[in-house]
Motif scaffolding. Structure first.
Motif, PDB file in Angstrom:
ATOM      1  N   LEU A 145     -60.471  64.802 -26.674  1.00 55.79           N
ATOM      2  CA  LEU A 145     -60.443  63.876 -25.418  1.00 55.79           C
ATOM      3  C   LEU A 145     -61.098  62.811 -25.301  1.00 55.79           C
ATOM      4  CD1 LEU A 145     -58.687  63.265 -23.070  1.00 55.79           C
ATOM      5  CD2 LEU A 145     -59.979  65.074 -21.730  1.00 55.79           C
ATOM      6  N   SER A 146     -62.391  62.957 -25.425  1.00 56.18           N
ATOM      7  CA  SER A 146     -63.323  61.954 -25.415  1.00 56.18           C
ATOM      8  C   SER A 146     -63.138  60.626 -26.461  1.00 56.18           C
ATOM      9  CB  SER A 146     -64.850  62.398 -25.762  1.00 56.18           C
ATOM     10  OG  SER A 146     -65.357  63.222 -24.746  1.00 56.18           O
ATOM     11  N   SER A 147     -62.953  61.033 -27.576  1.00 55.59           N
ATOM     12  CA  SER A 147     -62.381  60.062 -28.652  1.00 55.59           C
ATOM     13  C   SER A 147     -61.332  59.304 -28.047  1.00 55.59           C
ATOM     14  CB  SER A 147     -62.298  60.645 -30.102  1.00 55.59           C
ATOM     15  OG  SER A 147     -61.325  61.301 -29.897  1.00 55.59           O
ATOM     16  N   HIS A 148     -60.442  60.066 -27.610  1.00 56.40           N
ATOM     17  CA  HIS A 148     -59.102  59.227 -27.148  1.00 56.40           C
ATOM     18  C   HIS A 148     -59.572  58.431 -26.118  1.00 56.40           C
ATOM     19  CE1 HIS A 148     -56.361  62.150 -29.040  1.00 56.40           C
ATOM     20  NE2 HIS A 148     -55.752  60.848 -29.312  1.00 56.40           N
ATOM     21  N   GLU A 157     -62.364  51.331 -24.268  1.00 54.55           N
ATOM     22  CA  GLU A 157     -62.941  50.040 -24.804  1.00 54.55           C
ATOM     23  C   GLU A 157     -61.903  48.723 -24.775  1.00 54.55           C
ATOM     24  OE1 GLU A 157     -65.256  52.186 -28.628  1.00 54.55           O
ATOM     25  OE2 GLU A 157     -63.316  51.204 -28.811  1.00 54.55           O
ATOM     26  N   VAL A 158     -60.555  49.227 -24.668  1.00 57.48           N
ATOM     27  CA  VAL A 158     -59.429  48.107 -24.440  1.00 57.48           C
ATOM     28  C   VAL A 158     -59.126  47.884 -23.134  1.00 57.48           C
ATOM     29  CG1 VAL A 158     -58.373  48.310 -26.617  1.00 57.48           C
ATOM     30  CG2 VAL A 158     -57.733  49.790 -24.983  1.00 57.48           C
ATOM     31  N   GLY A 159     -59.892  48.494 -22.006  1.00 57.46           N
ATOM     32  CA  GLY A 159     -60.116  48.448 -20.569  1.00 57.46           C
ATOM     33  C   GLY A 159     -58.663  49.056 -20.031  1.00 57.46           C
ATOM     34  N   ARG A 185     -55.272  49.131 -13.693  1.00 63.63           N
ATOM     35  CA  ARG A 185     -54.288  48.158 -13.501  1.00 63.63           C
ATOM     36  C   ARG A 185     -53.744  47.748 -14.844  1.00 63.63           C
ATOM     37  NH1 ARG A 185     -54.195  44.726  -8.429  1.00 63.63           N
ATOM     38  NH2 ARG A 185     -54.331  46.778  -7.416  1.00 63.63           N
ATOM     39  N   LYS A 186     -54.804  47.258 -15.658  1.00 64.46           N
ATOM     40  CA  LYS A 186     -54.274  46.821 -17.107  1.00 64.46           C
ATOM     41  C   LYS A 186     -53.459  47.902 -17.648  1.00 64.46           C
ATOM     42  CE  LYS A 186     -56.269  44.884 -21.215  1.00 64.46           C
ATOM     43  NZ  LYS A 186     -57.627  44.592 -21.933  1.00 64.46           N
ATOM     44  N   GLY A 187     -54.224  49.302 -17.628  1.00 68.25           N
ATOM     45  CA  GLY A 187     -53.742  50.369 -18.279  1.00 68.25           C
ATOM     46  C   GLY A 187     -52.180  50.884 -17.723  1.00 68.25           C
ATOM     47  N   ARG A 188     -52.068  50.739 -16.716  1.00 67.67           N
ATOM     48  CA  ARG A 188     -50.842  51.148 -16.090  1.00 67.67           C
ATOM     49  C   ARG A 188     -49.590  50.175 -16.591  1.00 67.67           C
ATOM     50  NH1 ARG A 188     -51.427  54.901 -11.983  1.00 67.67           N
ATOM     51  NH2 ARG A 188     -49.345  54.705 -11.152  1.00 67.67           N
ATOM     52  N   ARG A 189     -50.161  48.749 -16.538  1.00 66.37           N
ATOM     53  CA  ARG A 189     -49.020  47.878 -16.970  1.00 66.37           C
ATOM     54  C   ARG A 189     -48.791  47.859 -18.450  1.00 66.37           C
ATOM     55  NH1 ARG A 189     -51.713  42.770 -15.743  1.00 66.37           N
ATOM     56  NH2 ARG A 189     -52.018  43.794 -13.848  1.00 66.37           N
TER      57      ARG A 189
END
Lengths: 81, 206
Positions: free
Chosen positions: A29-32, A38-40, A61-65
């Motif tokens: 899980l940590s590595s994921h 890193e990509v925000g 928000r960036k991750g959700r999108r």
């Protein structure tokens, strides 16, 4: 990311709880999460509760999108609405 | 080859996403399970206190009404908590139907056992014995729920059972008060503990 997307926007989940829900090992899980951070796409907040270290994860928000775009593209590929 | 695999890969990814989403929803649905315990802890606490008061006043008919009205309020409360939780998380307990069956079966068998005891004629139960019979049937329900949901529920059931039997044997004079205290500690205390333990985030952020 799908698990984090199920939380309300801005909500956090403790690392241990997320690990138990997904049935992953700590390292896996940590590595994921590090890659996603890193990509925000996720925010990792480390804190102490007394002497116990705690780690909280939330989807940005960036991750959700990005997740919405990804599932949309999967649906289009499978010709689902 | 890559192009041929794409739809199946997409399908696989989508299945994984749905599964991860479902697991999180279930965890969200379960995290406030303690609210049911807090509700029943309060119901039992009030029930035993009122029983003690009415016993002292000699109003034995009122005790029967207490144990009809309060569990009815409890059942309404269970429905309200369930509806509220389902609305919030849009996910139900996957074991919900089995839990429903457990309680229906326990009520059914509880009444059968009670009817058989009455049918035997020469056996009569006093208030404490009737209370222990139904309370321990309910605690058996918690043990079964514990098998499905988590050991904490089973522990609450077992500890309440043991303490109730000990009270029935050694604290008959203060049975209702002792039971009120036990229910307050095991159910309300246990409810808060489960809410904290099963919460996905144990720290409040400002």
């Amino acid at each position: 990311m799908a698990s984090l997307y199920a939380l309300a926007e801005g909500d956090e989940i403790e690392f241990i709880a997320l690990r138990d829900i997904l049935g992953l090992s700590d390292g896996n899980l940590s590595s994921h999460l590090i890659k996603l951070e890193e990509v925000g796409y996720v925010k990792i907040r480390k804190t102490f509760e007394g002497k116990k270290p705690r780690t909280y994860i939330s989807l940005t928000r960036k991750g959700r999108r990005a997740f919405e775009d990804y599932t949309k593209s999967l649906m289009e590929l499978l010709k689902l609405k | 080859m890559r192009e041929e695999n794409k739809p199946s890969e997409a399908q696989e990814s989508l299945i994984q996403i749905i599964e991860a989403f479902r697991r999180m929803r279930i965890a969200l649905a379960r995290r406030k399970t303690g609210n049911y315990l807090i509700l029943w802890g309060f119901i039992l606490f009030v029930g035993y206190i009122l029983t003690e008061i009415f016993m002292r006043l000699g109003k034995y008919d009122s005790i029967v009404w207490v144990w009809i009205i309060l569990p009815t309020i409890g059942l309404i409360g269970v429905c309200l908590i369930t509806v509220n939780q389902t609305k919030k998380t849009k996910e139900r307990f996957p074991e919900g139907f089995y839990i429903f069956l457990i309680w229906i079966s326990l009520v059914f068998y509880g009444f059968i056992i009670f009817a058989v005891i009455l049918w035997m004629g020469n056996v009569s139960l006093n208030g404490i014995q009737v209370s222990l019979l139904f309370l321990n049937l309910a605690m058996f329900g918690y043990v079964l729920m514990g098998i499905l949901l988590g050991k904490e529920l089973a522990l609450i059931g077992i500890s309440t059972s043991i303490l109730s039997v000990l009270c029935g044997l050694f604290l008959q004079e203060f049975f209702n008060l002792a039971m009120a205290l036990i229910c307050l500690i095991t159910f309300i205390g246990g409810g808060f503990y489960i809410n904290k333990k099963w919460e996905l985030k144990n720290e409040s952020t400002s």
